[in-house]
Design a protein around this motif. Structure first.
Motif, PDB file in Angstrom:
ATOM      1  N   ASP A  39      23.175 -15.742 -14.502  1.00 45.66           N
ATOM      2  CA  ASP A  39      23.910 -14.822 -13.388  1.00 45.66           C
ATOM      3  C   ASP A  39      23.024 -14.141 -12.580  1.00 45.66           C
ATOM      4  N   VAL A  40      23.579 -13.841 -11.529  1.00 48.25           N
ATOM      5  CA  VAL A  40      23.066 -13.119 -10.474  1.00 48.25           C
ATOM      6  C   VAL A  40      23.510 -11.863 -10.396  1.00 48.25           C
ATOM      7  N   VAL A  45      18.300 -13.370 -10.126  1.00 45.60           N
ATOM      8  CA  VAL A  45      18.773 -14.239 -10.804  1.00 45.60           C
ATOM      9  C   VAL A  45      18.335 -14.089 -12.379  1.00 45.60           C
ATOM     10  N   ASP A  64      23.585 -15.492   0.275  1.00 39.08           N
ATOM     11  CA  ASP A  64      24.556 -16.262  -0.879  1.00 39.08           C
ATOM     12  C   ASP A  64      23.836 -16.994  -1.685  1.00 39.08           C
ATOM     13  N   ALA A  65      23.873 -16.748  -3.082  1.00 39.78           N
ATOM     14  CA  ALA A  65      23.279 -17.558  -4.055  1.00 39.78           C
ATOM     15  C   ALA A  65      24.455 -18.055  -4.881  1.00 39.78           C
ATOM     16  N   HIS A  66      24.437 -19.359  -5.504  1.00 41.84           N
ATOM     17  CA  HIS A  66      25.224 -19.863  -6.464  1.00 41.84           C
ATOM     18  C   HIS A  66      24.262 -20.155  -7.471  1.00 41.84           C
ATOM     19  N   THR A  67      24.722 -20.052  -8.779  1.00 36.98           N
ATOM     20  CA  THR A  67      23.727 -20.511 -10.197  1.00 36.98           C
ATOM     21  C   THR A  67      24.746 -21.449 -11.053  1.00 36.98           C
ATOM     22  N   PHE A  68      24.233 -22.447 -11.676  1.00 34.32           N
ATOM     23  CA  PHE A  68      24.829 -22.813 -12.698  1.00 34.32           C
ATOM     24  C   PHE A  68      23.843 -23.602 -13.535  1.00 34.32           C
ATOM     25  N   THR A  75      20.487 -24.621 -11.864  1.00 35.09           N
ATOM     26  CA  THR A  75      20.418 -24.846 -10.166  1.00 35.09           C
ATOM     27  C   THR A  75      20.698 -23.457  -9.697  1.00 35.09           C
ATOM     28  N   VAL A  76      19.713 -23.231  -8.697  1.00 27.21           N
ATOM     29  CA  VAL A  76      20.171 -21.902  -7.860  1.00 27.21           C
ATOM     30  C   VAL A  76      20.327 -22.508  -6.557  1.00 27.21           C
ATOM     31  N   GLU A  77      21.537 -22.496  -5.841  1.00 29.09           N
ATOM     32  CA  GLU A  77      21.651 -22.679  -4.461  1.00 29.09           C
ATOM     33  C   GLU A  77      21.941 -21.617  -3.695  1.00 29.09           C
ATOM     34  N   GLU A  79      21.931 -19.833   0.312  1.00 31.49           N
ATOM     35  CA  GLU A  79      22.091 -20.059   1.705  1.00 31.49           C
ATOM     36  C   GLU A  79      21.466 -18.931   2.552  1.00 31.49           C
TER      37      GLU A  79
END
Length: 82
Positions: A39-40, A45, A64-68, A75-77, A79
């Protein structure tokens, strides 16, 4: 936490990929771990793997950060102006 702290277990691989306006962090925890969560929260993270918690501060400029997690790979994407 630095990227190297994710690799404290032997054989664990962590990489950071840089792009023009984004970055991707990938950490292989292995498929043998049954309980994983990510989770962020604010600029952090938080990863929990089999009861052990890891925290990673997002870099300055990460808008912005997306995690999965999939097949044991985090993976942490990110931007923004990294």
């Amino acid at each position: 936490m630095t990227l190297e702290q994710f690799t404290r277990e032997e054989g664990q691989v962590a990489r950071r990929y840089e792009y023009d306006d984004a970055a991707v962090l990938a950490v292989d925890f292995g498929t043998e771990h049954a309980e994983t969560a990510v989770d962020v929260v604010d600029e952090t993270v938080i990863v929990v793997v089999d009861g052990e918690q890891y925290e990673l501060e997002l870099p300055d400029g990460a808008d912005d950060a997306h995690t999965f997690m999939k097949n044991g790979v985090l993976t942490v994407e990110m931007e923004g102006d990294l």
